[in-house]
Design a protein around this motif. Structure first.
Motif, PDB file in Angstrom:
ATOM      1  N   ALA A 107       0.828  -1.206   0.000  1.00 26.93           N
ATOM      2  CA  ALA A 107       0.000   0.000   0.000  1.00 26.93           C
ATOM      3  C   ALA A 107       0.864   1.259   0.000  1.00 26.93           C
ATOM      4  CB  ALA A 107      -0.927  -0.006   1.207  1.00 26.93           C
ATOM      5  N   LEU A 108       1.960   1.223   0.761  1.00 33.53           N
ATOM      6  CA  LEU A 108       2.855   2.378   0.787  1.00 33.53           C
ATOM      7  C   LEU A 108       3.457   2.636  -0.588  1.00 33.53           C
ATOM      8  CD1 LEU A 108       4.385   4.598   2.282  1.00 33.53           C
ATOM      9  CD2 LEU A 108       6.114   2.882   2.908  1.00 33.53           C
ATOM     10  N   ALA A 109       3.915   1.579  -1.246  1.00 32.27           N
ATOM     11  CA  ALA A 109       4.481   1.736  -2.587  1.00 32.27           C
ATOM     12  C   ALA A 109       3.422   2.237  -3.563  1.00 32.27           C
ATOM     13  CB  ALA A 109       5.059   0.403  -3.065  1.00 32.27           C
ATOM     14  N   ALA A 110       2.208   1.679  -3.477  1.00 39.70           N
ATOM     15  CA  ALA A 110       1.125   2.109  -4.361  1.00 39.70           C
ATOM     16  C   ALA A 110       0.783   3.581  -4.138  1.00 39.70           C
ATOM     17  CB  ALA A 110      -0.107   1.239  -4.137  1.00 39.70           C
ATOM     18  N   PHE A 111       0.789   4.002  -2.893  1.00 43.03           N
ATOM     19  CA  PHE A 111       0.484   5.404  -2.573  1.00 43.03           C
ATOM     20  C   PHE A 111       1.514   6.339  -3.205  1.00 43.03           C
ATOM     21  CE2 PHE A 111       1.451   9.021   0.222  1.00 43.03           C
ATOM     22  CZ  PHE A 111       0.248   9.714   0.133  1.00 43.03           C
ATOM     23  N   LEU A 112       2.790   6.001  -3.062  1.00 42.99           N
ATOM     24  CA  LEU A 112       3.845   6.873  -3.586  1.00 42.99           C
ATOM     25  C   LEU A 112       3.794   6.953  -5.116  1.00 42.99           C
ATOM     26  CD1 LEU A 112       6.793   5.786  -1.263  1.00 42.99           C
ATOM     27  CD2 LEU A 112       5.418   7.879  -1.119  1.00 42.99           C
ATOM     28  N   VAL A 113       3.590   5.814  -5.773  1.00 46.23           N
ATOM     29  CA  VAL A 113       3.544   5.812  -7.239  1.00 46.23           C
ATOM     30  C   VAL A 113       2.265   6.499  -7.726  1.00 46.23           C
ATOM     31  CG1 VAL A 113       3.589   4.379  -9.311  1.00 46.23           C
ATOM     32  CG2 VAL A 113       4.924   3.708  -7.310  1.00 46.23           C
ATOM     33  N   ALA A 114       1.152   6.251  -7.031  1.00 49.79           N
ATOM     34  CA  ALA A 114      -0.106   6.892  -7.412  1.00 49.79           C
ATOM     35  C   ALA A 114       0.003   8.415  -7.291  1.00 49.79           C
ATOM     36  CB  ALA A 114      -1.243   6.369  -6.536  1.00 49.79           C
ATOM     37  N   ARG A 115       0.661   8.854  -6.241  1.00 47.60           N
ATOM     38  CA  ARG A 115       0.838  10.294  -6.062  1.00 47.60           C
ATOM     39  C   ARG A 115       1.675  10.881  -7.186  1.00 47.60           C
ATOM     40  NH1 ARG A 115       3.026  13.214  -0.500  1.00 47.60           N
ATOM     41  NH2 ARG A 115       2.759  15.369  -1.211  1.00 47.60           N
ATOM     42  N   ARG A 116       2.694  10.156  -7.594  1.00 43.84           N
ATOM     43  CA  ARG A 116       3.555  10.642  -8.674  1.00 43.84           C
ATOM     44  C   ARG A 116       2.775  10.769  -9.987  1.00 43.84           C
ATOM     45  NH1 ARG A 116       8.933  10.988  -9.951  1.00 43.84           N
ATOM     46  NH2 ARG A 116       9.503  10.604 -12.112  1.00 43.84           N
ATOM     47  N   HIS A 117       1.831   9.860 -10.202  1.00 41.50           N
ATOM     48  CA  HIS A 117       1.048   9.865 -11.444  1.00 41.50           C
ATOM     49  C   HIS A 117      -0.284  10.595 -11.281  1.00 41.50           C
ATOM     50  CE1 HIS A 117       3.512   7.087 -13.947  1.00 41.50           C
ATOM     51  NE2 HIS A 117       3.926   6.661 -12.767  1.00 41.50           N
ATOM     52  N   ARG A 118      -0.470  11.269 -10.145  1.00 44.84           N
ATOM     53  CA  ARG A 118      -1.675  12.059  -9.871  1.00 44.84           C
ATOM     54  C   ARG A 118      -2.937  11.200  -9.924  1.00 44.84           C
ATOM     55  NH1 ARG A 118      -2.125  16.429 -13.990  1.00 44.84           N
ATOM     56  NH2 ARG A 118      -3.798  17.138 -12.590  1.00 44.84           N
ATOM     57  N   VAL A 119      -2.831   9.984  -9.427  1.00 41.68           N
ATOM     58  CA  VAL A 119      -3.966   9.076  -9.360  1.00 41.68           C
ATOM     59  C   VAL A 119      -4.567   9.127  -7.960  1.00 41.68           C
ATOM     60  CG1 VAL A 119      -4.583   6.608  -9.325  1.00 41.68           C
ATOM     61  CG2 VAL A 119      -3.163   7.525 -11.166  1.00 41.68           C
ATOM     62  N   ALA A 120      -5.890   9.061  -7.861  1.00 40.69           N
ATOM     63  CA  ALA A 120      -6.576   9.068  -6.568  1.00 40.69           C
ATOM     64  C   ALA A 120      -6.331   7.729  -5.866  1.00 40.69           C
ATOM     65  CB  ALA A 120      -8.068   9.308  -6.757  1.00 40.69           C
ATOM     66  N   PHE A 121      -5.428   7.738  -4.898  1.00 36.57           N
ATOM     67  CA  PHE A 121      -5.045   6.489  -4.246  1.00 36.57           C
ATOM     68  C   PHE A 121      -6.220   5.828  -3.536  1.00 36.57           C
ATOM     69  CE2 PHE A 121      -3.684   4.437  -0.253  1.00 36.57           C
ATOM     70  CZ  PHE A 121      -3.024   3.336  -0.796  1.00 36.57           C
ATOM     71  N   ALA A 122      -7.066   6.607  -2.875  1.00 38.54           N
ATOM     72  CA  ALA A 122      -8.208   6.028  -2.158  1.00 38.54           C
ATOM     73  C   ALA A 122      -9.130   5.289  -3.114  1.00 38.54           C
ATOM     74  CB  ALA A 122      -8.981   7.122  -1.421  1.00 38.54           C
ATOM     75  N   ALA A 123      -9.351   5.854  -4.288  1.00 42.17           N
ATOM     76  CA  ALA A 123     -10.191   5.192  -5.283  1.00 42.17           C
ATOM     77  C   ALA A 123      -9.533   3.914  -5.790  1.00 42.17           C
ATOM     78  CB  ALA A 123     -10.479   6.137  -6.451  1.00 42.17           C
ATOM     79  N   LEU A 124      -8.226   3.950  -5.970  1.00 47.95           N
ATOM     80  CA  LEU A 124      -7.503   2.750  -6.391  1.00 47.95           C
ATOM     81  C   LEU A 124      -7.603   1.653  -5.335  1.00 47.95           C
ATOM     82  CD1 LEU A 124      -5.528   1.370  -8.404  1.00 47.95           C
ATOM     83  CD2 LEU A 124      -3.667   2.364  -7.059  1.00 47.95           C
ATOM     84  N   ALA A 125      -7.453   2.020  -4.062  1.00 51.54           N
ATOM     85  CA  ALA A 125      -7.579   1.047  -2.982  1.00 51.54           C
ATOM     86  C   ALA A 125      -8.977   0.446  -2.954  1.00 51.54           C
ATOM     87  CB  ALA A 125      -7.260   1.706  -1.640  1.00 51.54           C
ATOM     88  N   ASP A 126      -9.995   1.263  -3.190  1.00 54.28           N
ATOM     89  CA  ASP A 126     -11.367   0.767  -3.243  1.00 54.28           C
ATOM     90  C   ASP A 126     -11.540  -0.236  -4.383  1.00 54.28           C
ATOM     91  OD1 ASP A 126     -12.208   2.251  -1.090  1.00 54.28           O
ATOM     92  OD2 ASP A 126     -13.044   3.882  -2.285  1.00 54.28           O
ATOM     93  N   ALA A 127     -10.936   0.069  -5.525  1.00 53.24           N
ATOM     94  CA  ALA A 127     -11.051  -0.824  -6.675  1.00 53.24           C
ATOM     95  C   ALA A 127     -10.366  -2.159  -6.416  1.00 53.24           C
ATOM     96  CB  ALA A 127     -10.451  -0.161  -7.917  1.00 53.24           C
ATOM     97  N   LEU A 128      -9.267  -2.130  -5.686  1.00 53.85           N
ATOM     98  CA  LEU A 128      -8.480  -3.347  -5.453  1.00 53.85           C
ATOM     99  C   LEU A 128      -9.027  -4.223  -4.324  1.00 53.85           C
ATOM    100  CD1 LEU A 128      -4.845  -1.955  -5.775  1.00 53.85           C
ATOM    101  CD2 LEU A 128      -5.867  -3.741  -7.201  1.00 53.85           C
ATOM    102  N   ALA A 129      -9.746  -3.638  -3.365  1.00 56.86           N
ATOM    103  CA  ALA A 129     -10.107  -4.357  -2.137  1.00 56.86           C
ATOM    104  C   ALA A 129     -10.799  -5.697  -2.368  1.00 56.86           C
ATOM    105  CB  ALA A 129     -10.953  -3.449  -1.245  1.00 56.86           C
ATOM    106  N   PRO A 130     -11.861  -5.793  -3.180  1.00 60.54           N
ATOM    107  CA  PRO A 130     -12.497  -7.104  -3.363  1.00 60.54           C
ATOM    108  C   PRO A 130     -11.554  -8.135  -3.982  1.00 60.54           C
ATOM    109  CG  PRO A 130     -13.948  -5.350  -4.116  1.00 60.54           C
ATOM    110  CD  PRO A 130     -12.607  -4.732  -3.890  1.00 60.54           C
ATOM    111  N   GLY A 131     -10.739  -7.698  -4.929  1.00 61.67           N
ATOM    112  CA  GLY A 131      -9.786  -8.609  -5.554  1.00 61.67           C
ATOM    113  C   GLY A 131      -8.728  -9.098  -4.587  1.00 61.67           C
TER     114      GLY A 131
END
Length: 308
Positions: A107-131
Motif C-alpha cells: 500500500a505504501l508503494a502504491a500510494f507513492l507511485v499513485a501520487r507521482r502519477h496524480r492518481v486518486a489512491f483512495a479510489a484505487l484502494a477501493d477498486a483493489l479491495a475485493p480482488g
C-alpha cells in the motif's frame, strides 16, 4: 487417509527438470492474478487508465513481497538471529511471509507511485479491495499443500488430517485439526461478496470500500489466528500476537470507515486526472474533425473546345 475428514495433499512441490515448483508459490501467483484482474476491471469502470494501474501494481507487488518477508522475520527474530537459529532471513523460498507486511508495504508503494502519477489512491484502494480478498482466499490453499498453520485438534466432520511429520510439538498424538486455511478462505470470499454488494448498493468511494475490507478481514482473522497452533513469540493476555494485530486492524478499519462516511461522503468523480485529460483531448479532436465539412464545387464546368 482417515475416512470422514479432509485429507491433506500428499505433495507440496514437483519438479520440471532441474527446477522445483512449490505449489504454495502457484497459489500465491493465482491470488495475485485474481486481484489484478478484478482490480483492473473495477478501476477502468471507475474511469481509470489501464496504464497507470499496471505501473502502480508493478511497483506495489514486489515491494509487498519484500514487506511480507520483512514482517515475518521481524516477528520471528529467534528463528533467524537467536542462538539456536536454523533459518536464513534472506531465503524466502524456505518459507515465511506475512500478509500484514504485504498489504502494508504494498500500500505504501502504491500510494507513492499513485501520487507521482496524480492518481486518486483512495479510489484505487477501493477498486483493489475485493480482488485482494479473493486473492487471499486462493493464496491460503498454499497452507493446505504445506500442511501448516492449521488450528487446534478437532473431531468435527470437516477436520483436517495432518501427517505425523507436520504436527507441531505437543500435538503429535492428534490426527485431525481445524482447517484454518479453509475457514479463512471462505471468510475472505464472503468479504469480497460483501464489498461488491456494499459498493453497488451505497456507491462507496474515497477509501470506504478499503476501510470496510480492513475491518472485515481483521475481524475474521482474529478468530482464525486464535485457533492456530503454530508458535507465537508474543501474546497479549489470552491473544496471540497476530490475533492481537488482527483485532487492532479491525478496530482501525471500523474507525476509518466511520470517519470517512462522516467527513468524506460520496465518491470521487475523477480518479485518474491524466487519463481524463487525455481522453478529453481525443474527444475534442474527434469533434473538431467532424465539424469540418468538405467544400463541394457546384458550378458547372465550362464546355471544353471540341466537346460534344
Amino acid at each position: 487417509m482417515i475416512p470422514g475428514f479432509i485429507p491433506s495433499p500428499s505433495i507440496s512441490s514437483f519438479s520440471l527438470g532441474p527446477v522445483t515448483i512449490h505449489i504454495y508459490a502457484l497459489c500465491l501467483l493465482a491470488g495475485i492474478a485474481a486481484a489484478w484482474v478484478i482490480g483492473s476491471r473495477r478501476w477502468t469502470a471507475r474511469g481509470g487508465s489501464t496504464e497507470n494501474f499496471e505501473t502502480i501494481l508493478l511497483w506495489a507487488i514486489p515491494v509487498g513481497i519484500v514487506g511480507a518477508r520483512f514482517y515475518h522475520v521481524m516477528t520471528h527474530l529467534g528463528d533467524y538471529f537467536g542462538p539456536s537459529a536454523n533459518q536464513h532471513w534472506w531465503a524466502i523460498w524456505e518459507g515465511g511471509i506475512a500478509i500484514y507486511g504485504a498489504i502494508g508495504f504494498g500500500a505504501l508503494a502504491a500510494f507513492l507511485v499513485a501520487r507521482r502519477h496524480r492518481v486518486a489512491f483512495a479510489a484505487l484502494a477501493d477498486a483493489l479491495a475485493p480482488g485482494i480478498a479473493v486473492g487471499q482466499a486462493l493464496g491460503r490453499f498454499g497452507n493446505w499443500f504445506n500442511q501448516e498453520l492449521y488450528g487446534l485438534p478437532t473431531q468435527l466432520p470437516w477436520g483436517l488430517e495432518i501427517d505425523p511429520a507436520h504436527r507441531v510439538p505437543g500435538f503429535e498424538n492428534y490426527a485431525t485439526f481445524h482447517p484454518t486455511f479453509l475457514y479463512e478462505s471462505v471468510w475472505n470470499l464472503l468479504v469480497a461478496g460483501v464489498l461488491l454488494w456494499a459498493d453497488r448498493r451505497f456507491r462507496l468511494g474515497r477509501g470506504k470500500v478499503f476501510a470496510l475490507y480492513v475491518a472485515l478481514y481483521g475481524f475474521g482473522r482474529t478468530f482464525t489466528e486464535s485457533l492456530r497452533t503454530d508458535y507465537s513469540y508474543d501474546v497479549f493476555g489470552p491473544l496471540r500476537f497476530n490475533a492481537g494485530v488482527a483485532l487492532l486492524i479491525c478496530l482501525v478499519g471500523i474507525a476509518a470507515l466511520v470517519l470517512l462516511v462522516r467527513l468524506r461522503p460520496g465518491r470521487e468523480s475523477v480518479v485518474d486526472p491524466t487519463f481524463e485529460t487525455n481522453l478529453s483531448l481525443l474527444v475534442d479532436v474527434a469533434s473538431s474533425d467532424e465539424s469540418i465539412e468538405p467544400s463541394v464545387e457546384t458550378a458547372d464546368d465550362p464546355a471544353k473546345p471540341g466537346s460534344d
